[in-house]
Motif scaffolding. Structure first.
Motif, PDB file in Angstrom:
ATOM      1  N   MET A 174      74.267  27.994  84.345  1.00  0.00           N
ATOM      2  CA  MET A 174      74.719  27.580  83.028  1.00  0.00           C
ATOM      3  C   MET A 174      74.325  28.608  81.955  1.00  0.00           C
ATOM      4  SD  MET A 174      76.398  25.312  81.528  1.00  0.00           S
ATOM      5  CE  MET A 174      76.690  24.607  79.971  1.00  0.00           C
ATOM      6  N   ASP A 175      73.100  29.135  82.068  1.00  0.00           N
ATOM      7  CA  ASP A 175      72.651  30.112  81.074  1.00  0.00           C
ATOM      8  C   ASP A 175      73.478  31.391  81.148  1.00  0.00           C
ATOM      9  OD1 ASP A 175      70.700  28.490  80.032  1.00  0.00           O
ATOM     10  OD2 ASP A 175      69.118  29.277  81.337  1.00  0.00           O
ATOM     11  N   ARG A 176      73.864  31.777  82.338  1.00  0.00           N
ATOM     12  CA  ARG A 176      74.674  32.986  82.510  1.00  0.00           C
ATOM     13  C   ARG A 176      76.029  32.828  81.830  1.00  0.00           C
ATOM     14  NH1 ARG A 176      74.913  38.008  83.779  1.00  0.00           N
ATOM     15  NH2 ARG A 176      76.390  38.756  85.307  1.00  0.00           N
ATOM     16  N   GLU A 177      76.642  31.660  81.967  1.00  0.00           N
ATOM     17  CA  GLU A 177      77.934  31.411  81.312  1.00  0.00           C
ATOM     18  C   GLU A 177      77.788  31.403  79.795  1.00  0.00           C
ATOM     19  OE1 GLU A 177      79.707  27.878  82.799  1.00  0.00           O
ATOM     20  OE2 GLU A 177      79.643  28.556  84.877  1.00  0.00           O
ATOM     21  N   ARG A 178      76.713  30.799  79.308  1.00  0.00           N
ATOM     22  CA  ARG A 178      76.469  30.758  77.871  1.00  0.00           C
ATOM     23  C   ARG A 178      76.254  32.171  77.323  1.00  0.00           C
ATOM     24  NH1 ARG A 178      71.219  28.139  76.591  1.00  0.00           N
ATOM     25  NH2 ARG A 178      70.563  30.270  76.930  1.00  0.00           N
ATOM     26  N   ASP A 179      75.478  32.979  78.046  1.00  0.00           N
ATOM     27  CA  ASP A 179      75.247  34.357  77.630  1.00  0.00           C
ATOM     28  C   ASP A 179      76.543  35.156  77.620  1.00  0.00           C
ATOM     29  OD1 ASP A 179      72.591  33.832  77.317  1.00  0.00           O
ATOM     30  OD2 ASP A 179      71.968  34.808  79.190  1.00  0.00           O
ATOM     31  N   VAL A 233      79.516  33.978  77.045  1.00  0.00           N
ATOM     32  CA  VAL A 233      80.253  33.554  75.850  1.00  0.00           C
ATOM     33  C   VAL A 233      79.688  34.250  74.612  1.00  0.00           C
ATOM     34  CG1 VAL A 233      80.749  31.584  74.345  1.00  0.00           C
ATOM     35  CG2 VAL A 233      80.984  31.340  76.816  1.00  0.00           C
ATOM     36  N   TYR A 234      78.363  34.322  74.519  1.00  0.00           N
ATOM     37  CA  TYR A 234      77.731  35.002  73.376  1.00  0.00           C
ATOM     38  C   TYR A 234      78.130  36.475  73.343  1.00  0.00           C
ATOM     39  CZ  TYR A 234      74.655  30.937  72.780  1.00  0.00           C
ATOM     40  OH  TYR A 234      74.149  29.699  72.567  1.00  0.00           O
ATOM     41  N   HIS A 235      78.157  37.114  74.496  1.00  0.00           N
ATOM     42  CA  HIS A 235      78.529  38.535  74.559  1.00  0.00           C
ATOM     43  C   HIS A 235      79.980  38.737  74.143  1.00  0.00           C
ATOM     44  CE1 HIS A 235      75.124  39.384  77.680  1.00  0.00           C
ATOM     45  NE2 HIS A 235      74.666  39.124  76.472  1.00  0.00           N
ATOM     46  N   TRP A 236      80.859  37.854  74.581  1.00  0.00           N
ATOM     47  CA  TRP A 236      82.274  37.960  74.200  1.00  0.00           C
ATOM     48  C   TRP A 236      82.466  37.739  72.701  1.00  0.00           C
ATOM     49  CZ3 TRP A 236      86.494  39.844  76.333  1.00  0.00           C
ATOM     50  CH2 TRP A 236      86.507  40.075  77.698  1.00  0.00           C
ATOM     51  N   ILE A 237      81.786  36.753  72.159  1.00  0.00           N
ATOM     52  CA  ILE A 237      81.907  36.490  70.718  1.00  0.00           C
ATOM     53  C   ILE A 237      81.377  37.679  69.921  1.00  0.00           C
ATOM     54  CG2 ILE A 237      81.062  35.049  68.815  1.00  0.00           C
ATOM     55  CD1 ILE A 237      81.144  32.676  70.787  1.00  0.00           C
ATOM     56  N   ALA A 238      80.200  38.167  70.301  1.00  0.00           N
ATOM     57  CA  ALA A 238      79.617  39.312  69.594  1.00  0.00           C
ATOM     58  C   ALA A 238      80.511  40.540  69.732  1.00  0.00           C
ATOM     59  CB  ALA A 238      78.218  39.605  70.140  1.00  0.00           C
ATOM     60  N   GLY A 239      81.045  40.773  70.918  1.00  0.00           N
ATOM     61  CA  GLY A 239      81.926  41.920  71.136  1.00  0.00           C
ATOM     62  C   GLY A 239      83.208  41.817  70.343  1.00  0.00           C
ATOM     63  N   THR A 240      83.751  40.607  70.245  1.00  0.00           N
ATOM     64  CA  THR A 240      84.978  40.399  69.467  1.00  0.00           C
ATOM     65  C   THR A 240      84.751  40.734  68.001  1.00  0.00           C
ATOM     66  OG1 THR A 240      85.702  38.679  71.001  1.00  0.00           O
ATOM     67  CG2 THR A 240      86.721  38.710  68.812  1.00  0.00           C
ATOM     68  N   PHE A 241      83.658  40.251  67.440  1.00  0.00           N
ATOM     69  CA  PHE A 241      83.400  40.522  66.027  1.00  0.00           C
ATOM     70  C   PHE A 241      82.989  41.975  65.788  1.00  0.00           C
ATOM     71  CE2 PHE A 241      83.270  35.885  65.771  1.00  0.00           C
ATOM     72  CZ  PHE A 241      84.124  35.702  64.695  1.00  0.00           C
ATOM     73  N   ALA A 242      82.307  42.582  66.732  1.00  0.00           N
ATOM     74  CA  ALA A 242      81.978  44.009  66.603  1.00  0.00           C
ATOM     75  C   ALA A 242      83.258  44.841  66.611  1.00  0.00           C
ATOM     76  CB  ALA A 242      81.042  44.447  67.729  1.00  0.00           C
TER      77      ALA A 242
END
Length: 131
Positions: free
Chosen positions: A1-6, A8-17
């Motif tokens: 579960m933590d891997r999936e959450r991480d 998602v965080y990486h994708w969101i951060a990458g999208t905004f970057a």
């Protein structure tokens, strides 16, 4: 579960970057195409690189935590350069007058900017207090 959450965080951060980089590059290209005052706009171009550099450094720090300190050093070095460029920008914009000898050196321009800031402080105005 933590891997999936991480992930998602990486994708969101990458999208905004990536969005930050696209927006900043739009401004950089617009300034580069219309260089009406190159001595001023070169400094603006250097300042416009700050958001993409910060965004990419932060995103890479999130993706590669062991390299975060190294990326922070690079980011801080560019921040120091950006502060220097901002002061040079102020001198280029505000310090365009020369003294009676016709001296337009950087030291003279710096003195003119400092004198303007001091007269603004003495006048009271809406200037924020200095630290």
């Amino acid at each position: 579960m933590d891997r999936e959450r991480d992930l998602v965080y990486h994708w969101i951060a990458g999208t905004f970057a990536l969005l930050c980089c696209v927006i900043a590059l739009g401004g950089i290209v617009a300034h580069a195409r219309a260089l009406a005052r190159p001595e001023v706009q070169r400094k603006i171009l250097a300042l416009l690189w700050m958001p993409p550099i910060y965004a990419l450094c932060c995103w890479c720090s999130l993706l590669f935590p062991p390299y975060a300190p190294l990326l922070a050093v690079g980011r801080d070095a560019y921040e120091a350069y950006a502060i220097w460029v901002f002061v040079a920008f102020l001198i280029a914009v505000l310090g365009t007058t020369s003294n009676s000898d016709g001296d337009t050196s950087a030291a003279t321009k710096y003195a003119v900017v400092v004198a303007k800031l001091e007269t603004d402080d003495a006048a009271g105005g809406d200037a924020p207090p200095r630290a």
